[in-house]
Design a protein around this motif. Structure first.
Motif, PDB file in Angstrom:
ATOM      1  N   GLY A 125     -31.251   4.496  45.096  1.00 51.69           N
ATOM      2  CA  GLY A 125     -30.360   5.238  44.224  1.00 51.69           C
ATOM      3  C   GLY A 125     -29.198   5.846  44.984  1.00 51.69           C
ATOM      4  O   GLY A 125     -29.212   5.955  46.214  1.00 51.69           O
ATOM      5  N   GLN A 126     -28.212   6.302  44.222  1.00 48.82           N
ATOM      6  CA  GLN A 126     -27.023   6.854  44.829  1.00 48.82           C
ATOM      7  C   GLN A 126     -27.333   8.105  45.644  1.00 48.82           C
ATOM      8  O   GLN A 126     -26.802   8.311  46.741  1.00 48.82           O
ATOM      9  N   ASP A 127     -28.196   8.957  45.116  1.00 46.37           N
ATOM     10  CA  ASP A 127     -28.517  10.197  45.834  1.00 46.37           C
ATOM     11  C   ASP A 127     -29.176   9.889  47.167  1.00 46.37           C
ATOM     12  O   ASP A 127     -28.851  10.494  48.191  1.00 46.37           O
ATOM     13  N   VAL A 128     -30.126   8.955  47.151  1.00 47.07           N
ATOM     14  CA  VAL A 128     -30.823   8.586  48.388  1.00 47.07           C
ATOM     15  C   VAL A 128     -29.845   7.977  49.386  1.00 47.07           C
ATOM     16  O   VAL A 128     -29.870   8.258  50.587  1.00 47.07           O
ATOM     17  N   ASN A 129     -28.972   7.119  48.859  1.00 45.87           N
ATOM     18  CA  ASN A 129     -27.973   6.468  49.730  1.00 45.87           C
ATOM     19  C   ASN A 129     -27.049   7.499  50.359  1.00 45.87           C
ATOM     20  O   ASN A 129     -26.764   7.463  51.559  1.00 45.87           O
ATOM     21  N   ASP A 130     -26.561   8.446  49.569  1.00 45.32           N
ATOM     22  CA  ASP A 130     -25.648   9.478  50.090  1.00 45.32           C
ATOM     23  C   ASP A 130     -26.333  10.309  51.153  1.00 45.32           C
ATOM     24  O   ASP A 130     -25.732  10.689  52.171  1.00 45.32           O
ATOM     25  N   ALA A 131     -27.638  10.644  50.924  1.00 42.22           N
ATOM     26  CA  ALA A 131     -28.367  11.458  51.902  1.00 42.22           C
ATOM     27  C   ALA A 131     -28.525  10.702  53.219  1.00 42.22           C
ATOM     28  O   ALA A 131     -28.400  11.280  54.318  1.00 42.22           O
ATOM     29  N   ALA A 132     -28.793   9.398  53.131  1.00 43.02           N
ATOM     30  CA  ALA A 132     -28.929   8.587  54.352  1.00 43.02           C
ATOM     31  C   ALA A 132     -27.619   8.530  55.117  1.00 43.02           C
ATOM     32  O   ALA A 132     -27.574   8.608  56.354  1.00 43.02           O
ATOM     33  N   ILE A 133     -26.515   8.377  54.388  1.00 42.56           N
ATOM     34  CA  ILE A 133     -25.194   8.352  55.036  1.00 42.56           C
ATOM     35  C   ILE A 133     -24.939   9.672  55.740  1.00 42.56           C
ATOM     36  O   ILE A 133     -24.456   9.712  56.883  1.00 42.56           O
ATOM     37  N   ALA A 134     -25.279  10.787  55.065  1.00 46.08           N
ATOM     38  CA  ALA A 134     -25.035  12.101  55.652  1.00 46.08           C
ATOM     39  C   ALA A 134     -25.842  12.294  56.928  1.00 46.08           C
ATOM     40  O   ALA A 134     -25.342  12.851  57.915  1.00 46.08           O
ATOM     41  N   ARG A 135     -27.100  11.809  56.944  1.00 48.84           N
ATOM     42  CA  ARG A 135     -27.913  11.951  58.139  1.00 48.84           C
ATOM     43  C   ARG A 135     -27.330  11.142  59.303  1.00 48.84           C
ATOM     44  O   ARG A 135     -27.294  11.605  60.439  1.00 48.84           O
ATOM     45  N   GLN A 136     -26.852   9.944  58.998  1.00 44.27           N
ATOM     46  CA  GLN A 136     -26.253   9.127  60.069  1.00 44.27           C
ATOM     47  C   GLN A 136     -24.980   9.769  60.604  1.00 44.27           C
ATOM     48  O   GLN A 136     -24.715   9.747  61.807  1.00 44.27           O
ATOM     49  N   ARG A 137     -24.195  10.360  59.741  1.00 41.10           N
ATOM     50  CA  ARG A 137     -22.964  11.030  60.186  1.00 41.10           C
ATOM     51  C   ARG A 137     -23.317  12.202  61.102  1.00 41.10           C
ATOM     52  O   ARG A 137     -22.686  12.408  62.142  1.00 41.10           O
ATOM     53  N   GLU A 138     -24.313  12.983  60.665  1.00 37.69           N
ATOM     54  CA  GLU A 138     -24.685  14.163  61.437  1.00 37.69           C
ATOM     55  C   GLU A 138     -25.197  13.761  62.824  1.00 37.69           C
ATOM     56  O   GLU A 138     -24.841  14.374  63.836  1.00 37.69           O
ATOM     57  N   ALA A 139     -26.047  12.743  62.859  1.00 36.93           N
ATOM     58  CA  ALA A 139     -26.578  12.293  64.147  1.00 36.93           C
ATOM     59  C   ALA A 139     -25.460  11.761  65.052  1.00 36.93           C
ATOM     60  O   ALA A 139     -25.436  12.010  66.259  1.00 36.93           O
ATOM     61  N   TRP A 140     -24.524  11.035  64.436  1.00 38.03           N
ATOM     62  CA  TRP A 140     -23.432  10.475  65.251  1.00 38.03           C
ATOM     63  C   TRP A 140     -22.530  11.581  65.784  1.00 38.03           C
ATOM     64  O   TRP A 140     -22.113  11.562  66.947  1.00 38.03           O
ATOM     65  N   ALA A 141     -22.228  12.569  64.958  1.00 36.10           N
ATOM     66  CA  ALA A 141     -21.387  13.684  65.393  1.00 36.10           C
ATOM     67  C   ALA A 141     -22.048  14.468  66.519  1.00 36.10           C
ATOM     68  O   ALA A 141     -21.379  14.941  67.450  1.00 36.10           O
ATOM     69  N   HIS A 142     -23.368  14.620  66.441  1.00 32.12           N
ATOM     70  CA  HIS A 142     -24.085  15.324  67.496  1.00 32.12           C
ATOM     71  C   HIS A 142     -23.991  14.562  68.820  1.00 32.12           C
ATOM     72  O   HIS A 142     -23.863  15.157  69.890  1.00 32.12           O
ATOM     73  N   ALA A 143     -24.080  13.239  68.724  1.00 31.44           N
ATOM     74  CA  ALA A 143     -24.019  12.411  69.935  1.00 31.44           C
ATOM     75  C   ALA A 143     -22.593  12.238  70.452  1.00 31.44           C
ATOM     76  O   ALA A 143     -22.396  11.893  71.619  1.00 31.44           O
ATOM     77  N   HIS A 144     -21.598  12.470  69.602  1.00 31.63           N
ATOM     78  CA  HIS A 144     -20.191  12.277  69.992  1.00 31.63           C
ATOM     79  C   HIS A 144     -19.393  13.520  69.613  1.00 31.63           C
ATOM     80  O   HIS A 144     -18.589  13.485  68.666  1.00 31.63           O
ATOM     81  N   PRO A 145     -19.583  14.615  70.351  1.00 33.51           N
ATOM     82  CA  PRO A 145     -18.948  15.871  69.950  1.00 33.51           C
ATOM     83  C   PRO A 145     -17.421  15.842  70.026  1.00 33.51           C
ATOM     84  O   PRO A 145     -16.748  16.626  69.371  1.00 33.51           O
ATOM     85  N   ASN A 146     -16.841  14.946  70.827  1.00 31.85           N
ATOM     86  CA  ASN A 146     -15.376  14.902  70.998  1.00 31.85           C
ATOM     87  C   ASN A 146     -14.757  13.670  70.317  1.00 31.85           C
ATOM     88  O   ASN A 146     -13.680  13.226  70.685  1.00 31.85           O
ATOM     89  N   ALA A 147     -15.459  13.169  69.353  1.00 28.50           N
ATOM     90  CA  ALA A 147     -14.975  11.957  68.682  1.00 28.50           C
ATOM     91  C   ALA A 147     -13.666  12.211  67.948  1.00 28.50           C
ATOM     92  O   ALA A 147     -13.423  13.297  67.416  1.00 28.50           O
ATOM     93  N   LYS A 148     -12.823  11.202  67.944  1.00 29.22           N
ATOM     94  CA  LYS A 148     -11.547  11.302  67.228  1.00 29.22           C
ATOM     95  C   LYS A 148     -11.746  11.092  65.741  1.00 29.22           C
ATOM     96  O   LYS A 148     -12.670  10.383  65.316  1.00 29.22           O
ATOM     97  N   GLU A 149     -10.874  11.716  64.988  1.00 28.02           N
ATOM     98  CA  GLU A 149     -10.906  11.498  63.546  1.00 28.02           C
ATOM     99  C   GLU A 149     -10.646  10.016  63.269  1.00 28.02           C
ATOM    100  O   GLU A 149      -9.805   9.383  63.901  1.00 28.02           O
ATOM    101  N   GLY A 150     -11.387   9.483  62.315  1.00 28.18           N
ATOM    102  CA  GLY A 150     -11.247   8.066  62.005  1.00 28.18           C
ATOM    103  C   GLY A 150     -12.251   7.201  62.723  1.00 28.18           C
ATOM    104  O   GLY A 150     -12.190   5.970  62.624  1.00 28.18           O
ATOM    105  N   THR A 151     -13.187   7.825  63.458  1.00 28.79           N
ATOM    106  CA  THR A 151     -14.272   7.084  64.083  1.00 28.79           C
ATOM    107  C   THR A 151     -15.588   7.617  63.536  1.00 28.79           C
ATOM    108  O   THR A 151     -15.645   8.690  62.939  1.00 28.79           O
ATOM    109  N   GLY A 152     -16.651   6.887  63.721  1.00 25.57           N
ATOM    110  CA  GLY A 152     -17.933   7.321  63.201  1.00 25.57           C
ATOM    111  C   GLY A 152     -18.972   6.237  63.285  1.00 25.57           C
ATOM    112  O   GLY A 152     -18.760   5.186  63.930  1.00 25.57           O
ATOM    113  N   PRO A 153     -20.137   6.464  62.612  1.00 25.56           N
ATOM    114  CA  PRO A 153     -21.248   5.507  62.721  1.00 25.56           C
ATOM    115  C   PRO A 153     -21.044   4.229  61.926  1.00 25.56           C
ATOM    116  O   PRO A 153     -21.794   3.264  62.106  1.00 25.56           O
ATOM    117  N   PHE A 154     -20.039   4.225  61.060  1.00 28.18           N
ATOM    118  CA  PHE A 154     -19.844   3.066  60.190  1.00 28.18           C
ATOM    119  C   PHE A 154     -18.530   2.342  60.541  1.00 28.18           C
ATOM    120  O   PHE A 154     -17.547   2.973  60.966  1.00 28.18           O
TER     121      PHE A 154
END
Length: 737
Positions: free
Chosen positions: A606-635
């Motif tokens: 479902g959409q809610d489950v999908n959105d939650a999974a995306i949010a978790r991946q974003r959070e994990a990626w941001a934690h691993a890449h604290p100085n990442a440039k805008e426009g980059t990410g896990p996807f």
């Protein structure tokens, strides 16, 4: 000749030089010529067509005697020789002369009449073809617009003409169908025909009245630039030469937008002038002037050239040096100048010696022993910027500060006029019918020299620097500004006079330089230079056509299709290019909700489950890449760029820049009107640009070659800041008054 009606001169500065114009006046009674009228040459030797232009067919291998190997007794296959004795009447700016013209018939048939140019009659009155075309074609900033008044006209009167003591009759003719009142070409009927391979000597008297400077020649004050001043024989072209299929006389009238074409030969000239006058001329001076009473006679001689011009004025000074280079004799380089412009002599001398090195290294050795540059006096701008073999006139300026527009113009005009010594002088192309081969190719090679020097064009003069304004642009970017790329009216290979306007003729300079720049980008710098060296080696001391240039470029590069593409579109055609980026869109590629099969089982997300999974991946990626440039990410990101083509197709490179600083390139080399390119990368696409290396300067509008995802105001901000700085400086200056 340096033009004013086009290219960077008109766009970046006021007052680049024009070339002077000449005419001559009658002193003694002359025998009456035959009635004027359009008279055909002997039926077996026609004129070249009145609208003759570019020649696509390569010349025969043995054209003009075949390539010069350097082992021949003379540098060129000398067809004509001139022995001239002339006297300058300094008070009247008139020249009385006698000449012996010896001409060799290279054809396989007898010649019963020869044709002479009387170029200076272009300036005898409003009825000449020159003035007729000026009324039709001239633009406001065209050179040669001076209005002549009574006593300022010029002309050449042909007096007696004899063959072995027998007087000959002559009459005006009009090879190009001009008005009957044009007197720039005459037919001389011979007492005895010249057999195949034979020669004829003609003794003639003439009187030349210099006009006030109009273009290329003339007088100002007591300064005299004496050019196109003597009767000059036309060129008899043979089958296999410049597209000829039978012998034909190439002897065009003097058009408003045209220069010259003549056989190589030998000149021996003695000039008598007031003894306090200084003389500079084509060729080598033969000892010091001989003084007799109030006059001094100067003697000059030069073989293997196709014209002779000179200047005479009192009070002129000279600076000189000696240049040497591989394969060349020692060359005496001289600058002749009025005392008021002593500060110009040094820069001109340096630019001339630098040019000797550049042209010798990149094309071939300079074969003559002299180079003479003349600085015109004040109020004689129209006498500057004109070329003759081993001799040319340059620009002047009130001051020459390093890194300023004035210095650039002094350097460029000197380089340009020297460069004509190769493309007009040694290669001796037909400037009437194929001006691209001289003015255009010379402009391109001059620009290459300036590029090699990393000499940019400073667009302002010294005073503007006080206000912090000093923009500088590379020379090829300036050339394209004056190349009329948006709507070219005439092919580059068109002749000099069948053009929409003088502006259209002027684009021969800038548009040729731009087209050759783009060809160089496609073939490679070293390949193109190798081809031009071969072009010079094969065709110097001959008369190449445009087809000969194309053949050499094709053979040496091994890429005839690329060469043909450029020539077909721009040299023989009027193709327009305007490729642009019309859109760029970059979206993140996210996991999607829905039903899918995983490990053999269908799973609904479902959409809610999908959105939650995306949010978790974003959070994990941001934690691993604290100085990442805008426009980059896990996807990944999918960037789509749309390009559009107005006009002719040309190979393009599309460069896409991403948020992480990386770039990717995509070739666009097809005939599609539009194309869409999609790239999926690990970062957002932020901009797209066509032609990132600046290889396609023929593109009419470079401002639409790029686009960003987000608006970028850097350019407008920069211009606003420059204007604000200018206004602030002006207000500060006004406050001091």
């Amino acid at each position: 000749m340096r033009r004013e009606a086009s290219g960077f001169v008109r766009h970046v500065a006021v007052g680049l030089l024009a070339c002077a114009s000449a005419s001559f006046a009658q002193e003694a009674p002359l025998p009456a010529p035959a009635p004027a009228g359009s008279v055909a040459p002997p039926a077996d030797i026609p004129f070249v067509a009145a609208d003759a232009a570019y020649v696509r067919t390569p010349s025969a291998p043995n054209a003009w005697g075949g390539p010069r190997t350097g082992n021949e007794p003379t540098l060129s296959d000398r067809v004509v020789s001139y022995r001239i004795q002339a006297r300058l009447d300094a008070a009247r700016h008139a020249v009385d002369g006698r000449q012996q013209l010896t001409w060799r018939n290279r054809s396989d048939r007898s010649v019963g009449a020869v044709f002479l140019h009387l170029y200076l009659n272009a300036f005898e009155g409003e009825g000449s073809l020159f003035f007729t075309e000026r009324r039709l074609l001239a633009d406001d900033d065209t050179r040669g617009l001076a209005q002549l008044k009574k006593g300022e006209w010029g002309y050449i009167d042909l007096g007696t003409v004899e063959q072995d003591g027998a007087p000959l009759t002559w009459r005006y003719v009009h090879p190009d169908g001009g008005p009957d009142t044009d007197h720039t070409v005459v037919r001389v009927d011979l007492a005895r025909p010249v057999p195949p391979g034979g020669s004829v000597s003609l003794d003639m008297a003439f009187h030349a009245q210099l006009p006030k400077v109009v273009v290329r020649t003339g007088h100002v004050g007591d300064f005299n630039l004496v050019a196109q001043w003597f009767p000059k024989i036309g060129v008899l072209e043979l089958p296999g030469e410049r597209g000829a299929t039978q012998p034909r006389w190439n002897v065009h009238a003097f058009h408003f937008n045209s220069e010259f074409y003549a056989d190589f030969g030998d000149y021996d000239v003695r000039l008598s002038v007031p003894k306090d006058y200084v003389v500079a001329a084509v060729g080598e001076q033969q000892g010091p002037p001989v003084i007799e009473g109030a006059e001094a006679t100067w003697h000059f001689a030069q073989g293997d050239v196709h014209d002779f011009a000179w200047m005479a004025a009192p009070g002129y000074l000279a600076r000189e040096t000696t240049w040497s280079g591989p394969g060349s004799p020692p060359v005496k380089v001289k600058v002749v100048y009025p005392p008021d412009y002593a500060h110009v002599a040094g820069p001109v001398l340096k630019a001339a010696t630098d040019s000797l090195t550049w042209f010798s290294d990149t094309l071939g050795p300079y074969p003559y022993r002299t180079v003479t540059a003349v600085v015109p006096p004040f109020n004689a701008d129209e006498a500057g910027g004109m070329e003759y073999p081993t001799f040319f006139t340059v620009d002047h300026a009130r001051r020459v500060d390093a890194g300023t527009l004035d210095q650039y113009l002094i350097d460029f005009v000197t380089i340009h006029e020297f460069g004509h010594g190769y493309f007009y002088g040694l290669l001796a192309s037909n400037e009437f019918e194929e001006p691209m081969l001289d003015e255009g190719l010379n402009e391109f090679w001059d620009d290459r020299m300036l590029r090699a020097r990393d000499q940019r064009v400073h667009l302002t003069r010294r005073g503007w620097r006080l206000f912090g304004i000093d923009p500088a642009v590379d020379v090829f970017s300036i050339e394209r500004m004056g190349a009329a790329l948006g709507a070219p009216a005439d092919p580059l290979g068109q002749n000099a006079w069948d053009r929409l306007s003088s502006d259209g003729y002027g684009t021969v300079y800038s548009r040729t330089a731009t087209a050759m720049h783009d060809l160089e980008a496609r073939l490679g710098k070293h390949v193109l230079e190798k081809a031009f060296r071969q072009y010079y080696a094969t065709w110097h001391f001959r008369h190449p056509a445009i087809g000969d240039l194309q053949q050499v470029l094709s053979d040496v590069s091994g890429q005839p299709a690329v060469v043909a593409d450029v020539f077909d579109k721009y040299v023989y055609g009027t193709a327009r290019i305007d490729d642009r980026v019309t859109g760029i869109d970059s979206v993140e590629v996210l996991p999607l909700a829905g039903s899918s099969v995983r490990d053999g089982e269908r799973i609904d997300i479902g959409q809610d489950v999908n959105d939650a999974a995306i949010a978790r991946q974003r959070e994990a990626w941001a934690h691993a890449h604290p100085n990442a440039k805008e426009g980059t990410g896990p996807f990944p990101w999918r960037t789509t760029v749309t390009v559009w083509r107005d006009g002719a197709s040309v190979p393009q490179i599309l460069r896409v820049t991403f948020a992480d600083g990386s770039t990717d390139t995509v070739p666009w080399n097809d005939d599609r009107r539009w194309a869409r390119f999609t790239l999926t990368r690990g970062a957002q696409g932020v901009s797209a640009e066509l032609d990132p290396q600046g290889a396609v300067l023929l593109d009419a509008n470079k401002l639409n070659d790029s686009r960003t995802v987000e608006p970028n105001h850097a350019a407008s901000t920069r211009w606003s800041a420059d204007i604000a700085a200018l206004l602030q400086g002006l207000y500060t200056w006004l406050g001091t008054l």
